[in-house]
Every structure is written in structure tokens, then in C-alpha cells.
Design a protein around this motif. Structure first.
Motif, PDB file in Angstrom:
ATOM      1  N   PHE A 186      46.699  41.500  52.148  1.00  0.00           N
ATOM      2  CA  PHE A 186      45.727  42.523  52.502  1.00  0.00           C
ATOM      3  C   PHE A 186      46.314  43.929  52.469  1.00  0.00           C
ATOM      4  CE2 PHE A 186      43.483  38.824  53.983  1.00  0.00           C
ATOM      5  CZ  PHE A 186      42.144  39.149  53.810  1.00  0.00           C
ATOM      6  N   GLY A 187      47.570  44.034  52.093  1.00  0.00           N
ATOM      7  CA  GLY A 187      48.199  45.338  51.922  1.00  0.00           C
ATOM      8  C   GLY A 187      48.488  46.090  53.195  1.00  0.00           C
ATOM      9  N   THR A 229      48.372  51.073  56.944  1.00  0.00           N
ATOM     10  CA  THR A 229      47.407  51.205  55.851  1.00  0.00           C
ATOM     11  C   THR A 229      46.105  50.491  56.207  1.00  0.00           C
ATOM     12  OG1 THR A 229      48.343  49.238  54.790  1.00  0.00           O
ATOM     13  CG2 THR A 229      49.174  51.381  54.052  1.00  0.00           C
ATOM     14  N   ALA A 232      42.970  45.942  52.525  1.00  0.00           N
ATOM     15  CA  ALA A 232      42.233  45.808  51.276  1.00  0.00           C
ATOM     16  C   ALA A 232      41.035  44.876  51.512  1.00  0.00           C
ATOM     17  CB  ALA A 232      43.128  45.221  50.197  1.00  0.00           C
ATOM     18  N   LEU A 234      39.205  41.953  50.101  1.00  0.00           N
ATOM     19  CA  LEU A 234      39.407  40.895  49.121  1.00  0.00           C
ATOM     20  C   LEU A 234      38.104  40.168  48.853  1.00  0.00           C
ATOM     21  CD1 LEU A 234      42.800  39.367  50.309  1.00  0.00           C
ATOM     22  CD2 LEU A 234      42.381  41.296  48.794  1.00  0.00           C
TER      23      LEU A 234
END
Length: 236
Positions: A186-187, A229, A232, A234
Motif C-alpha cells: 500500500f506504499g 505517505t 495507495a 488498490l
């Protein structure tokens, strides 16, 4: 017709069966009551800790388990989260985890509580946990993690993994590796704490006051070394 001796044996056996059933019912009810009491206490502790805001500066939200709440401490305000810089809000619930099945107290997983906790409008979300997922299937942990990241998609996030609490140290490597992989997918940065040697209470699961201070200081230091961060999104 039953012989008198046989009748006594039948009646005696029936009485024993009834007594056993009554004792079993009492035991189950007692266990259920104990569980209900425990959940009520966890909810009370969660509300008390949520009302405590430490520090000042940018708003930080900690979503976590009993470690974030400060279970076992006389003063819940002294949980490890108080060591983080900023205006720290805690949305913790003892026994909860990434997976829905980690707790027996209903819908209290991290994902279940995230949307309400975001009312604090944090500039950073720190998710701490994993010890209560020790016996949960990987698929359940992955599903909870995915749901949580979806809720936190618009916020900078850091995930803090479980330390090697002696009572569950055997399960930490599996959960630690899985959470690290999910965070990477998921960054979002992952802060591992399984290398720490901390002071624990007699239950070998929860931290002493000194353990909280050390854990919080190390986590704050390691978070400072990463770049939070937004998760992300997905597909599939």
C-alpha cells in the motif's frame, strides 16, 4: 415395570444429569458475564483514553490496541503514545487488531473504528498493533488491513508493528512479516519494533510504565526517520 433398585438408579442418574446441566449452564453464563464485563471495561478505558490529548502542534491520531490505551497503567495518559510529538489523540481498544476476529467485543477492529477516529482531523495517522492478530488467518489480517487503508486513503500513515511480547513472541515473526509486506503493497512506511527488549508486566504481554516510555521514545525516533505517505488505492 422397573425393579425398585433399577428405579433408584434411573432417578439417581437423572438427578446427576440435571445437576450437571445446571452447573454447565451456570459456567457458560458466568463466562459470558465475565466476557461482557471485560468488554465493558475495555470500552470505558477506550473512552477515557480518547478524552486525553497530550502535547501540542500538528494533530496526530494513534489507532491501536491495549498498548495505545495504556492497559495496566494507573494513569492511561502515560501510555507510549504520549511520547509522540504533536497534539496526540488516541483511538485505542484493548484486544483489538487489524483482523475482525482479533477481539471478541464486537466490531472494534482498527478498520471498524477508523472513520470515527478521523473526526480529530489528523495530519498524521499512526497505526500500532498486531499482537492481538497472533492467532488470526493471514487472509483475515489482509482483509482488515485493506479496509483500514481504504478509510485512511486521504491521510499520511505510518504502521507500527508488534514488539516481541514474551506471551506471544512465537507468533510475532509471522505477523510482523505479513504487516511489513502489506504496508509495502500500500506504499506506507512500516516501523518494525520486534527487535526491542522492553519491560513487561507479570502477564508478559503488557508494558510497565518504563516499557511504555521506552517503546514510545523509540517509535517516535523511528517515525522521524521515515516519510509518512497516503495509502495507495488498490483495485481487485
Amino acid at each position: 415395570m422397573l425393579h425398585r433398585g433399577n428405579l433408584r438408579r434411573v432417578v439417581g442418574a437423572s438427578a446427576i444429569a440435571v445437576l450437571f446441566a445446571a452447573l454447565l449452564a451456570f459456567y457458560v453464563a458466568d463466562r459470558a458475564g465475565a466476557g461482557m464485563g471485560r468488554c465493558q471495561q475495555h470500552r470505558a478505558d477506550a473512552r477515557e483514553r480518547a478524552a486525553i490529548v497530550t502535547g501540542d502542534g500538528e494533530a496526530v491520531l494513534v489507532i491501536g490496541d491495549s498498548w495505545s490505551v495504556g492497559l495496566g497503567q494507573e494513569d492511561l495518559a502515560r501510555s507510549w503514545a504520549a511520547e509522540l510529538p504533536g497534539e496526540v489523540h488516541v483511538a485505542g481498544f484493548s484486544g483489538s487488531g487489524f483482523s475482525a476476529g482479533a477481539s471478541g467485543c464486537g466490531r472494534v477492529s482498527f478498520a471498524d473504528r477508523a472513520s470515527t477516529a478521523l473526526d480529530t482531523r489528523p495530519q498524521l495517522v499512526v497505526v500500532e498493533g498486531g499482537l492481538n492478530d497472533f492467532n488470526q488467518p493471514a487472509a483475515a489480517i489482509e482483509r482488515g488491513f485493506r479496509d483500514l487503508m481504504a478509510d485512511l486513503a486521504g491521510h499520511p500513515v505510518v504502521v507500527v508493528g508488534p514488539a516481541s511480547a514474551p506471551a506471544r513472541a512465537h507468533a510475532v515473526p509471522r505477523v510482523d512479516a505479513l504487516l511489513a509486506d502489506l504496508a509495502e503493497a500500500f506504499g506506507v512506511p512500516y516501523v518494525a519494533t520486534s527487535d526491542l527488549e522492553l519491560d513487561y508486566l507479570a502477564d508478559r504481554l503488557h508494558l510497565t510504565e518504563g516499557g511504555h516510555e521506552e517503546f514510545g521514545a523509540v517509535v517516535a525516533e523511528r517515525i522521524a526517520d521515515v516519510e509518512p505517505t497516503r495509502p495507495a488505492v488498490l483495485r481487485g
